[in-house]
Design a protein around this motif. Structure first.
Motif, PDB file in Angstrom:
ATOM      1  N   ASP A   1       0.831  -1.204   0.000  1.00 48.84           N
ATOM      2  CA  ASP A   1       0.000   0.000   0.000  1.00 48.84           C
ATOM      3  C   ASP A   1       0.869   1.259   0.000  1.00 48.84           C
ATOM      4  OD1 ASP A   1      -2.631   1.138   0.096  1.00 48.84           O
ATOM      5  OD2 ASP A   1      -2.209   1.747   2.150  1.00 48.84           O
TER       6      ASP A   1
ATOM      7  N   HIS B   1      -2.897   2.520  -4.999  1.00 44.90           N
ATOM      8  CA  HIS B   1      -4.177   2.007  -5.488  1.00 44.90           C
ATOM      9  C   HIS B   1      -4.771   1.135  -4.390  1.00 44.90           C
ATOM     10  CE1 HIS B   1      -7.198  -0.070  -7.878  1.00 44.90           C
ATOM     11  NE2 HIS B   1      -7.061   0.925  -8.751  1.00 44.90           N
ATOM     12  N   PRO B   2      -6.066   1.360  -4.071  1.00 47.35           N
ATOM     13  CA  PRO B   2      -6.634   0.642  -2.921  1.00 47.35           C
ATOM     14  C   PRO B   2      -6.612  -0.881  -3.030  1.00 47.35           C
ATOM     15  CG  PRO B   2      -8.318   1.929  -4.105  1.00 47.35           C
ATOM     16  CD  PRO B   2      -7.009   2.337  -4.662  1.00 47.35           C
ATOM     17  N   SER B   3      -6.536  -1.404  -4.262  1.00 42.36           N
ATOM     18  CA  SER B   3      -6.592  -2.868  -4.385  1.00 42.36           C
ATOM     19  C   SER B   3      -5.241  -3.538  -4.137  1.00 42.36           C
ATOM     20  CB  SER B   3      -7.096  -3.250  -5.778  1.00 42.36           C
ATOM     21  OG  SER B   3      -6.168  -2.799  -6.737  1.00 42.36           O
ATOM     22  N   VAL B   4      -4.150  -2.771  -4.198  1.00 43.80           N
ATOM     23  CA  VAL B   4      -2.816  -3.381  -4.100  1.00 43.80           C
ATOM     24  C   VAL B   4      -2.599  -4.059  -2.748  1.00 43.80           C
ATOM     25  CG1 VAL B   4      -0.334  -2.880  -4.115  1.00 43.80           C
ATOM     26  CG2 VAL B   4      -1.812  -1.838  -5.793  1.00 43.80           C
ATOM     27  N   LYS B   5      -3.166  -3.461  -1.698  1.00 45.73           N
ATOM     28  CA  LYS B   5      -2.963  -4.052  -0.370  1.00 45.73           C
ATOM     29  C   LYS B   5      -3.543  -5.468  -0.285  1.00 45.73           C
ATOM     30  CE  LYS B   5      -6.908  -1.539   1.650  1.00 45.73           C
ATOM     31  NZ  LYS B   5      -7.142  -0.576   0.548  1.00 45.73           N
ATOM     32  N   TYR B   6      -4.591  -5.729  -1.095  1.00 44.42           N
ATOM     33  CA  TYR B   6      -5.184  -7.070  -1.055  1.00 44.42           C
ATOM     34  C   TYR B   6      -4.280  -8.104  -1.722  1.00 44.42           C
ATOM     35  CZ  TYR B   6      -9.222  -4.624   0.708  1.00 44.42           C
ATOM     36  OH  TYR B   6     -10.044  -3.849   1.489  1.00 44.42           O
ATOM     37  N   LEU B   7      -3.482  -7.669  -2.702  1.00 44.87           N
ATOM     38  CA  LEU B   7      -2.484  -8.591  -3.277  1.00 44.87           C
ATOM     39  C   LEU B   7      -1.466  -8.978  -2.200  1.00 44.87           C
ATOM     40  CD1 LEU B   7      -1.695  -6.992  -6.767  1.00 44.87           C
ATOM     41  CD2 LEU B   7      -2.745  -9.209  -6.341  1.00 44.87           C
TER      42      LEU B   7
ATOM     43  N   THR C   1      -2.060  -9.647   0.764  1.00 46.12           N
ATOM     44  CA  THR C   1      -2.566 -10.667   1.709  1.00 46.12           C
ATOM     45  C   THR C   1      -1.856 -12.008   1.500  1.00 46.12           C
ATOM     46  OG1 THR C   1      -4.360 -11.148   0.169  1.00 46.12           O
ATOM     47  CG2 THR C   1      -4.861  -9.661   2.009  1.00 46.12           C
TER      48      THR C   1
ATOM     49  N   ILE D   1      -8.273 -11.110   4.083  1.00 49.87           N
ATOM     50  CA  ILE D   1      -8.787  -9.976   3.282  1.00 49.87           C
ATOM     51  C   ILE D   1      -9.731  -9.122   4.133  1.00 49.87           C
ATOM     52  CG2 ILE D   1     -10.312  -9.389   1.337  1.00 49.87           C
ATOM     53  CD1 ILE D   1      -9.042 -11.778  -0.182  1.00 49.87           C
TER      54      ILE D   1
ATOM     55  N   ALA E   1      -9.329  -5.192   5.261  1.00 57.05           N
ATOM     56  CA  ALA E   1     -10.364  -4.189   5.005  1.00 57.05           C
ATOM     57  C   ALA E   1     -10.730  -3.456   6.304  1.00 57.05           C
ATOM     58  CB  ALA E   1     -11.597  -4.857   4.392  1.00 57.05           C
TER      59      ALA E   1
END
Lengths: 30, 522
Positions: free
Chosen positions: B84, B89-95, B97, B503, B507
């Motif tokens: 992050d 980009h907000p979705s990168v942190k989920y990668l 995980t 995930i 969040a």
């Protein structure tokens, strides 16, 4: 063991030992 | 830059180097490497092996040390926060995980396998290990121990479960103690002991001479020739290059997420360039020099060329837990050397397994401000529950499925993402600037090109090749018996449950942080 085998073993061991010597010489000096 | 000084720190530089090396040195150094080298061209295998080390392994090691330290300075010790910080980009942190899930999935089965080494060290000293004298009996011994076969050696899985409990509590004891007093202490004592045992065992094997004068061909000289004589024709085979890249990838523990977490406990001025290189060098010493001098040469001397070839093809567990005890049975003071061998494997494994737990602990500490001791207890309870199916469904492909996802696919995907983030999103110039902050050595200029172009292409090649070779056959369960399919689905369900949980936690943590910043801003 063939001469080529000895050579490959010596180069591989030598490379790894040289890497260790370089890294730890600097690491322990600090 | 928001500094976070509450996080734990390593006590010494040697401590963190040995901890990362301890994470990297595992069963693969002593069992997987010599078999791969022997089967893929002997000395010639070292050409693609060293190429992969220089173009893939060392760059990845540097990338992980660098972005790990960057994340730690902002209070994040795991990939969601670190990623992050690199890409907004907000979705990168989920990668990211995957950097918590992957090591936890590996841990679920690794702890049980680690406990076998402890048990076998005990069986070596008690003499129980030398009751079986033939290969089939030794396989029966392992099968009986694991509760997979009913024979005279064990009455059930009870003994294995006791050793699992001991191993489990030793691991969580060190995690509970923390980075400095737990993991660092374990690595500072464990690693030198393990290396000393490896040297001792290598000397024992290399001084065996010609144990049976009636068979003069079965000598140390010919055994080393068996491992090292080069077969150059193998270099034309693309598969051999992939095998070498895969070995480098697995042996260095890159792409898991643990190096990020370990490096996050460094200070801003701590070096990462030389430290990363030193941990790589330690791993290579344990692999090329020690790993290549024990198991396959010993197998050649006592089982002959055909036997040693069979051994090399038989897979990691058979090598370590079936063949080696038989070989030690033929050496004077064999029970002592067998005990040393299994202690060596146990230390190699425990310094790896504690590193697999730490990302999850760091995540709870950093993102939820849970105290380390409490985080260790919570994760201990979850890990204990998750380990049960791996123990009791071992014979049904449950562990293989966990290994495919946690130990193969997640790693390559994760490594590809972090390399792209480092070299292309953060930018190679900024990345190298960060790498050189506090550095004791300067990277050669050509590494800029390697890290930007060669390493990502190498990783995409690995991902494509493994995807092509393994993904669909595994997804479609092509080689799985119908009776085992429910267990495979169970393993997938467990991974999915853990992933959804991580995930969701990410969040929640980010939502909480956003509302906290909003309150502070008002």
């Amino acid at each position: 063991m063939t001469l080529a085998g000895m050579l490959f073993m010596a180069i591989s061991w030598g490379f790894v030992l040289a890497l260790c010597a370089y890294a730890f010489k600097h690491l322990l000096k600090k | 830059m928001q500094m976070n000084n509450d996080r734990e720190r390593w006590g010494s530089r040697l401590g963190v180097v040995l901890a990362v090396a301890g994470s990297a040195v595992g069963l693969g150094n002593f069992l997987r490497f010599p078999a791969k080298a022997t089967l893929n061209g002997g000395g010639a295998f070292m050409v693609p092996y060293f190429v992969a080390l220089l173009l893939l392994g060392i760059p990845l090691m540097w990338i992980e040390w660098t972005i790990g330290r960057m994340g730690g300075l902002k209070g994040h010790g795991t990939a969601p926060g670190i990623f992050d910080g690199l890409a907004r980009h907000p979705s990168v942190k989920y990668l990211g995980t995957l950097g918590i899930l992957g090591p936890f999935v590996i841990l679920i089965y690794y702890l049980f396998i680690e406990s076998w080494a402890l048990a076998y060290a005990w069986f070596s000293l008690s003499g129980a290990l030398f009751t079986p004298e033939a290969l089939a009996d030794m396989k029966g011994f392992l099968g009986g121990y694991l509760g997979l076969a009913h024979n005279g050696f064990f009455s059930g899985i009870g003994t294995a479960y006791i050793f699992f409990l001991i191993t489990f509590f030793i691991n969580f004891y060190f995690i509970y103690r923390g980075i400095n007093k737990g993991i660092e202490v374990l690595s500072k004592y464990g690693m030198p002991i393990m290396i000393a045992l490896g040297i001792l065992l290598a000397i024992r094997v290399l001084t065996l001479g010609t144990p049976d004068p009636a068979q003069p061909d079965l000598s140390v000289n010919n055994a080393l020739g068996f491992v090292w004589n080069p077969d150059f024709s193998k270099l034309a085979d693309a598969r051999v290059w992939m095998e070498a890249a895969g070995q480098i990838f697995f042996t260095l523990s890159v792409g898991i997420g643990v190096i990020l977490t370990y490096a996050s406990y460094l200070k801003k001025t701590d070096d990462v360039a030389l430290s990363g290189l030193s941990s790589t060098a330690t791993n290579e010493f344990c692999e090329v020099i020690l790993g290549g001098s024990i198991i396959i040469p010993a197998a050649f001397i006592f089982l002959g060329q055909a036997g040693a070839l069979e051994v090399a093809k038989s897979g990691t567990f058979n090598l370590g837990f079936v063949t080696m005890p038989l070989i030690f049975g033929k050496i004077p003071l064999g029970n002592l050397f067998a005990a040393l061998w299994f202690v060596l494997l146990f230390i190699a494994a425990i310094t790896s397994s504690v590193s697999l737990i730490q990302p999850a602990v760091a995540f709870l500490e950093d993102e939820f401000k849970i105290r380390r001791e409490r985080a260790a207890v919570i994760l201990g309870a979850i890990a204990f529950a998750a380990c049960q199916p791996a123990i009791f469904f071992l014979g049904h492909g449950f562990v293989d499925e966990l290994d495919f996802w946690g130990g193969t696919i997640f790693l390559v995907v994760f490594a590809t993402v972090e390399t792209i983030l480092f070299a292309w999103v953060l930018g190679i110039d900024k990345g190298l600037e960060a790498l050189h902050e506090g550095a004791d050595i300067k990277l050669p200029e050509f590494y800029k090109f390697i890290m930007k172009y060669v390493t990502p292409v190498y990783l995409l090649g690995l991902l494509g090749m493994w995807g092509y070779q393994q993904f669909w056959p595994t997804i479609l369960m092509k080689n799985v018996a119908a009776a085992d399919r429910p267990y495979i689905w169970g393993a997938r369900g467990l991974i999915a449950l853990l992933w959804v949980t991580v995930i969701a936690l990410v969040a929640v943590a980010w939502r909480r942080r956003a509302s906290r910043s909003q309150e502070e801003g008002q």
